[in-house]
Write an enzyme that holds these catalytic residues in place. Structure first.
Site, PDB file in Angstrom:
ATOM      1  N   SER A   8      50.222  34.130  35.381  1.00 53.10           N
ATOM      2  CA  SER A   8      49.529  35.021  34.453  1.00 53.10           C
ATOM      3  C   SER A   8      50.526  35.727  33.552  1.00 53.10           C
ATOM      4  O   SER A   8      51.419  36.439  34.020  1.00 53.10           O
ATOM      5  CB  SER A   8      48.710  36.061  35.222  1.00 53.10           C
ATOM      6  N   HIS A  31      48.216  31.156  32.291  1.00 49.29           N
ATOM      7  CA  HIS A  31      46.975  31.910  32.465  1.00 49.29           C
ATOM      8  C   HIS A  31      46.997  33.126  31.540  1.00 49.29           C
ATOM      9  O   HIS A  31      47.875  33.983  31.640  1.00 49.29           O
ATOM     10  CB  HIS A  31      46.858  32.362  33.925  1.00 49.29           C
ATOM     11  N   ASP A  33      44.958  36.399  30.277  1.00 52.50           N
ATOM     12  CA  ASP A  33      43.880  37.322  30.628  1.00 52.50           C
ATOM     13  C   ASP A  33      43.390  38.046  29.374  1.00 52.50           C
ATOM     14  O   ASP A  33      44.116  38.848  28.780  1.00 52.50           O
ATOM     15  CB  ASP A  33      44.374  38.333  31.663  1.00 52.50           C
ATOM     16  N   MET A  35      40.918  40.716  27.926  1.00 53.90           N
ATOM     17  CA  MET A  35      40.116  41.871  28.348  1.00 53.90           C
ATOM     18  C   MET A  35      39.687  42.670  27.122  1.00 53.90           C
ATOM     19  O   MET A  35      40.470  42.844  26.187  1.00 53.90           O
ATOM     20  CB  MET A  35      40.925  42.757  29.296  1.00 53.90           C
ATOM     21  N   HIS A  64      41.235  33.242  30.664  1.00 55.51           N
ATOM     22  CA  HIS A  64      40.324  33.945  31.574  1.00 55.51           C
ATOM     23  C   HIS A  64      39.691  35.094  30.808  1.00 55.51           C
ATOM     24  O   HIS A  64      40.348  36.095  30.521  1.00 55.51           O
ATOM     25  CB  HIS A  64      41.103  34.439  32.790  1.00 55.51           C
ATOM     26  N   MET A  66      37.660  38.138  30.555  1.00 54.40           N
ATOM     27  CA  MET A  66      37.056  39.301  31.214  1.00 54.40           C
ATOM     28  C   MET A  66      36.440  40.163  30.121  1.00 54.40           C
ATOM     29  O   MET A  66      36.924  41.246  29.790  1.00 54.40           O
ATOM     30  CB  MET A  66      38.118  40.047  32.024  1.00 54.40           C
ATOM     31  N   MET A 135      37.919  35.815  42.206  1.00 61.07           N
ATOM     32  CA  MET A 135      38.827  36.948  42.024  1.00 61.07           C
ATOM     33  C   MET A 135      39.112  37.593  43.376  1.00 61.07           C
ATOM     34  O   MET A 135      38.189  37.900  44.135  1.00 61.07           O
ATOM     35  CB  MET A 135      38.200  37.982  41.094  1.00 61.07           C
ATOM     36  N   GLY A 142      46.843  43.984  36.394  1.00 61.10           N
ATOM     37  CA  GLY A 142      47.735  43.169  37.202  1.00 61.10           C
ATOM     38  C   GLY A 142      48.410  44.002  38.271  1.00 61.10           C
ATOM     39  O   GLY A 142      48.372  45.235  38.251  1.00 61.10           O
ATOM     40  N   ASP A 173      42.733  34.342  41.928  1.00 61.47           N
ATOM     41  CA  ASP A 173      43.471  35.195  41.003  1.00 61.47           C
ATOM     42  C   ASP A 173      43.433  36.624  41.516  1.00 61.47           C
ATOM     43  O   ASP A 173      42.358  37.191  41.685  1.00 61.47           O
ATOM     44  CB  ASP A 173      42.829  35.108  39.611  1.00 61.47           C
ATOM     45  N   GLY A 174      44.627  37.183  41.768  1.00 58.92           N
ATOM     46  CA  GLY A 174      44.712  38.574  42.194  1.00 58.92           C
ATOM     47  C   GLY A 174      45.554  38.749  43.434  1.00 58.92           C
ATOM     48  O   GLY A 174      45.156  38.331  44.525  1.00 58.92           O
ATOM     49  N   GLY A 175      46.733  39.311  43.270  1.00 62.31           N
ATOM     50  CA  GLY A 175      47.589  39.573  44.420  1.00 62.31           C
ATOM     51  C   GLY A 175      48.166  38.333  45.061  1.00 62.31           C
ATOM     52  O   GLY A 175      48.597  38.369  46.222  1.00 62.31           O
ATOM     53  N   GLY A 195      50.894  36.543  38.834  1.00 64.55           N
ATOM     54  CA  GLY A 195      51.482  37.256  37.713  1.00 64.55           C
ATOM     55  C   GLY A 195      52.757  37.979  38.071  1.00 64.55           C
ATOM     56  O   GLY A 195      53.861  37.513  37.785  1.00 64.55           O
TER      57      GLY A 195
END
Length: 221
Positions: A8, A31, A33, A35, A64, A66, A135, A142, A173-175, A195
């Protein structure tokens, strides 16, 4: 299709995204993001940035979205050069029509689910998709901590995908880090967004390799 690592760029240096992409030549996708400060409480980048990066990066772009009203805006990201476009099913008014439009324009269509959104109501939608994104943090920022409570949903998503008989990718995606990617792979994910783990490393390209090797070791066992 084997393991895919999609770093990311939310955690990269926005002042020089071309150079940041060049630091991770082994990444399968970039990736991005997007937003809008409506669907999530953050504002990042839009189609013009993706269009500019797609012209200079060697990797394809995974956008992605959002954002609110993806039905209106998602097609423009395909036109900007994204090879994969992910919309949030919570924001889409007509997800089947949107997925078909994304595909018709030449990109892969993906549906994202926030941590509290179950996968089961969307089983019949899976044949219209190329990827499902689960997610594993609340979307918007992030560097968040991985939510283990999402692991059962990854497993259920894998079961539903396998039952469709299609070749959908299952992205998380996430952590995602060396500490969490193994659990995600064990649950059935095959495509990983990372990321801060990548761009916070001394050697981002070495981290991409390590993440891939860790996930692949689980998938092959």
């Amino acid at each position: 299709m084997g393991i895919q690592i999609t770093p990311s760029l939310l955690n990269a240096d926005f002042a020089n995204l071309e150079a940041e992409a060049a630091r991770i030549p082994g990444a399968d996708w970039l990736h991005m993001d997007v937003m809008d400060n409506h669907f999530v409480p953050n504002l990042t980048l839009g189609a013009p940035v993706i269009e500019a990066l797609s012209k200079v990066a060697s990797q394809p772009i995974d956008a992605h979205l959002m954002i609110a009203d993806p039905d209106r805006w998602a097609p423009s990201f395909v036109e900007a050069g994204a090879g994969s476009v992910t919309f949030h099913v919570e924001a889409a008014a007509a997800p089947v029509r949107l997925a078909r439009e994304i595909r018709a324009k030449g990109a892969r269509a993906s549906m994202a689910l926030k941590p509290a959104t179950p996968i089961e109501p969307y089983e019949d939608l899976l044949p219209e998709l190329d990827m499902v994104l689960v997610m594993t943090v609340e979307p918007g920022f992030g560097g968040q901590k991985f939510l283990d409570l999402c692991l059962p949903k990854i497993r259920r998503a894998r079961e539903l995908i396998d039952n469709t008989g299609g070749g959908l990718w299952l992205q998380v995606d996430g952590g995602v880090s060396l500490e969490t990617i193994e659990r995600c792979a064990e649950a059935g994910a095959d495509t990983f967004v990372a990321g801060s783990a990548v761009f916070g490393a001394d050697d981002p390209e070495a981290m991409v390799r390590s993440l891939r090797e860790t996930a692949a070791s689980v998938s092959s066992s």
